[in-house]
Write a protein that holds these residues in place. Structure first.
Motif, mmCIF file in Angstrom:
data_model
loop_
_atom_site.group_PDB
_atom_site.id
_atom_site.type_symbol
_atom_site.label_atom_id
_atom_site.label_comp_id
_atom_site.label_asym_id
_atom_site.label_seq_id
_atom_site.Cartn_x
_atom_site.Cartn_y
_atom_site.Cartn_z
ATOM 1 N N LEU A 94 1.009 -1.517 0.386
ATOM 2 C CA LEU A 94 -0.068 -0.198 0.220
ATOM 3 C C LEU A 94 0.725 1.386 -0.646
ATOM 4 C CD1 LEU A 94 -3.259 -1.252 2.493
ATOM 5 C CD2 LEU A 94 -3.035 -0.673 -0.153
ATOM 6 N N GLU A 95 1.959 0.824 1.029
ATOM 7 C CA GLU A 95 2.946 2.244 0.258
ATOM 8 C C GLU A 95 3.733 2.322 -0.724
ATOM 9 O OE1 GLU A 95 5.383 1.471 4.146
ATOM 10 O OE2 GLU A 95 3.560 1.329 5.378
ATOM 11 N N ASN A 96 3.875 1.386 -1.587
ATOM 12 C CA ASN A 96 4.900 1.326 -2.838
ATOM 13 C C ASN A 96 3.707 0.558 -3.952
ATOM 14 O OD1 ASN A 96 7.491 2.907 -1.245
ATOM 15 N ND2 ASN A 96 7.039 0.450 0.198
ATOM 16 N N PRO A 97 2.472 1.125 -4.114
ATOM 17 C CA PRO A 97 2.015 0.006 -4.923
ATOM 18 C C PRO A 97 2.287 0.602 -6.501
ATOM 19 C CG PRO A 97 0.650 2.762 -4.584
ATOM 20 C CD PRO A 97 1.960 2.480 -3.639
ATOM 21 N N ASP A 98 2.912 1.260 -6.788
ATOM 22 C CA ASP A 98 3.519 1.426 -8.194
ATOM 23 C C ASP A 98 5.421 0.950 -7.976
ATOM 24 O OD1 ASP A 98 1.836 3.141 -9.207
ATOM 25 O OD2 ASP A 98 3.129 4.512 -8.365
ATOM 26 N N LEU A 159 -5.252 -6.512 -4.313
ATOM 27 C CA LEU A 159 -5.997 -6.276 -4.928
ATOM 28 C C LEU A 159 -6.908 -5.145 -4.757
ATOM 29 C CD1 LEU A 159 -7.930 -9.429 -5.033
ATOM 30 C CD2 LEU A 159 -8.269 -8.330 -6.774
ATOM 31 N N VAL A 160 -6.248 -5.022 -3.175
ATOM 32 C CA VAL A 160 -5.956 -3.620 -3.104
ATOM 33 C C VAL A 160 -5.696 -2.568 -3.431
ATOM 34 C CG1 VAL A 160 -6.360 -2.349 -0.723
ATOM 35 C CG2 VAL A 160 -7.147 -4.781 -0.871
ATOM 36 N N ALA A 161 -3.986 -2.607 -3.315
ATOM 37 C CA ALA A 161 -2.654 -2.048 -3.417
ATOM 38 C C ALA A 161 -3.318 -1.295 -4.859
ATOM 39 C CB ALA A 161 -1.563 -2.902 -3.598
ATOM 40 N N THR A 162 -3.576 -2.354 -6.186
ATOM 41 C CA THR A 162 -3.636 -2.288 -7.423
ATOM 42 C C THR A 162 -4.650 -2.842 -8.639
ATOM 43 O OG1 THR A 162 -2.264 -4.381 -8.219
ATOM 44 C CG2 THR A 162 -0.466 -2.324 -7.519
#
Length: 205
Positions: A94-98, A159-162
């Motif tokens: 979540l902190e580094n989604p990319d 599914l949440v972060a990206t």
């Protein structure tokens, strides 16, 4: 005397490259440094060129993940620790989604091929402690259970972060972990208490 490299510049370029890839923008020397305040020479200074940047990009994702997992303190309850590792894994995504998207793209080589295995090894070590403590059955395969645990964490994180699910969907992780660990032999009530302690509010980054 050569000027010392600034790690902030390196991280800035990696974060920007990952973001551009996610946005499907062409990543070139000029587009990468546009509006960053650094010159195209920085790509050569920090990565030796674009090829080095691609390798460093995936590596950075696993490096940040390793730091996050290493920060999880080891307690007397190995099942609690397994849940806490799951929370740390999701928090990193979540902190580094990319970067999270890129680190699992095998189209780019890794600088250190063993880096991708460290997350799995962390789980294996925690599961081994739980097995030694009598929480899991003697016939439990460490690598198999670790892989299943990672699958739960990775699926939710992706599914949440990206992906399409809201942050609240992370709450599904605890009951899935409880079911998995109970199937490995842990006592249901004790397992629930351990997982809930490890999960806690840590799933809220």
């Amino acid at each position: 005397m050569a000027r010392a490299k600034d790690p902030k510049v390196r991280s800035q370029l990696l974060d920007r490259a990952a973001h551009m890839l996610r946005m499907r923008q062409p990543v070139t020397l000029r587009s990468l440094v546009a509006d960053t305040g650094v010159s195209t020479m920085a790509v050569y200074t920090y990565f030796g060129g674009m090829d080095g940047l691609w390798k460093a990009l995936r590596q950075e994702g696993f490096t940040r993940l390793a730091v996050k997992l290493a920060a999880v303190s080891q307690s007397a309850d190995p099942v609690r620790d397994l849940a806490a590792l799951g929370v740390a894994y999701q928090a990193n995504a979540l902190e580094n989604p990319d970067l999270y998207r890129v680190m699992f793209d095998a189209g780019f080589e890794l600088e250190d091929a063993d880096a991708a295995d460290e997350a799995l090894h962390c789980l294996v070590r925690a599961i081994e402690r739980a097995k030694t403590a009598g929480r899991f059955r003697d016939d439990v395969d460490l690598l198999e259970l670790a892989t299943r645990s990672w699958t739960i964490g990775h699926g939710l994180a992706s599914l949440v972060a990206t992906g399409p699910l809201p942050h609240e969907a992370l709450s599904h992780g605890a009951p899935m972990m409880i079911a998995l660990f109970v199937s490995a032999g842990d006592d249901p009530d004790r397992c629930r208490r351990s997982v809930e302690r490890g999960w806690g509010r840590g799933a809220q980054p």
